[in-house]
Design a protein around this motif. Structure first.
Motif, PDB file in Angstrom:
ATOM      1  N   ASN A   1       0.849  -1.028   0.007  1.00 19.41           N
ATOM      2  CA  ASN A   1      -0.058  -0.070  -0.038  1.00 19.41           C
ATOM      3  C   ASN A   1       0.963   1.276  -0.133  1.00 19.41           C
ATOM      4  N   GLU A   2       0.174   2.378   0.215  1.00 20.12           N
ATOM      5  CA  GLU A   2       1.138   3.845  -0.052  1.00 20.12           C
ATOM      6  C   GLU A   2       2.130   3.677   1.372  1.00 20.12           C
ATOM      7  N   GLU A   3       1.646   3.615   2.119  1.00 20.85           N
ATOM      8  CA  GLU A   3       2.545   3.461   3.444  1.00 20.85           C
ATOM      9  C   GLU A   3       3.952   2.463   3.375  1.00 20.85           C
TER      10      GLU A   3
ATOM     11  N   LYS B   1       6.414   3.584   0.668  1.00 20.72           N
ATOM     12  CA  LYS B   1       7.330   4.435   1.025  1.00 20.72           C
ATOM     13  C   LYS B   1       8.382   4.080   2.000  1.00 20.72           C
ATOM     14  N   ILE B   2       8.111   3.044   3.000  1.00 16.20           N
ATOM     15  CA  ILE B   2       8.789   2.546   3.836  1.00 16.20           C
ATOM     16  C   ILE B   2      10.114   1.926   3.276  1.00 16.20           C
TER      17      ILE B   2
ATOM     18  N   THR C   1       3.877   1.510  -5.269  1.00 16.73           N
ATOM     19  CA  THR C   1       2.609   1.082  -4.744  1.00 16.73           C
ATOM     20  C   THR C   1       2.060  -0.067  -5.538  1.00 16.73           C
TER      21      THR C   1
END
Length: 253
Positions: A191-193, A196-197, A202
């Motif tokens: 997912n988007e979170e 990023k991590i 995505t």
């Protein structure tokens, strides 16, 4: 180095062979970026289609991986985890020959169910919730979301968690000895979170593992969810004494 029109070899094959030699000779090391499509076009003086076909050849030989928006990288050896023993992720990475770094990005008190069942909301326990990113050579390869019962978690500092495995801390600071664990593994889209991590696009495929860890007193001491980058991690299972079970009932006659 531009391709040669005098050679009786297609341009894309010349490009692929040159890059392959650079990879196998060690000019490009594991995980190193060999360039974007535009950079490779300029380097070899060829078209976009030629570079694309050359990269496809290298991908077929399992030598490179292309990450959208970042470029093409030399494929690195994956960290392998066997599923027949209980080890921390840090220890698994070290056994694979890497020197890992752990970064705590979240540490807070949180209620959680002692299981992964969606129907177990009424039995929540108070825990220390931790998010730790596992990093190899500057690249994040996994995110761990751990829940430690408060009576153990309150003894653990951020410094502890970045410099030791949770299992070692449970043993040394809480006098907890591990007995066994239950673990499930599935594919999971970033997912988007998570993107990023873990620095992936995505929707990229991840490996998701859910684990419940118990002490020798049969007490839950850790509930943890791992998200692994598919290009950096693999699970390995050893099968002994394999018995073949019929796929359909056999006649008793």
């Amino acid at each position: 180095m531009p391709v040669s029109k005098k050679k009786p070899v297609a341009f894309y094959q010349q490009v692929a062979e040159t890059l392959k030699e650079d990879i196998l000779s060690g000019k490009f090391v594991s995980g190193e970026r060999i360039g974007s499509q535009k950079e490779l076009e300029d380097q070899f003086g060829v078209s976009k289609i030629t570079i694309r076909k050359a990269i496809e050849l290298l991908e077929e030989e399992n030598l490179v991986v292309t990450i959208h928006g970042k470029g093409t990288f030399v494929k690195q050896e994956k960290v392998e985890q066997t599923l027949d023993d209980l080890r921390s992720l840090t220890d698994i990475i070290k056994l694979s020959g890497y020197n890992p770094e752990v970064k705590v990005i979240k540490k807070e008190t949180k209620l959680t169910s002692p299981t992964f069942s969606k129907n177990d909301d009424g039995n929540n326990i108070e825990t220390l919730y931790i998010e730790r990113v596992h990093i190899i050579e500057g690249e994040p390869i996994a995110l761990a979301q751990a829940y430690i019962p408060t009576k153990f978690g309150e003894k653990l500092t951020k410094k502890d968690l970045e410099n030791n495995t949770i299992y070692q801390l449970l043993k040394d600071k809480c006098n907890v000895h591990l007995k066994n664990a239950e673990q499930s593994i599935e594919a999971y889209p970033a997912n988007e979170e998570l993107s990023k991590i873990l620095e992936v696009p995505t929707g990229s495929p991840l490996l998701k593992a859910e684990r419940l860890v118990y002490s020798t007193n049969d007490e839950l001491v850790e509930k943890i969810i791992f998200y692994y980058r598919f290009d950096s991690f693999a699970f390995k299972v050893k099968l002994d004494n394999l018995s073949i079970t019929p796929m359909w009932p056999t006649s008793s006659n």
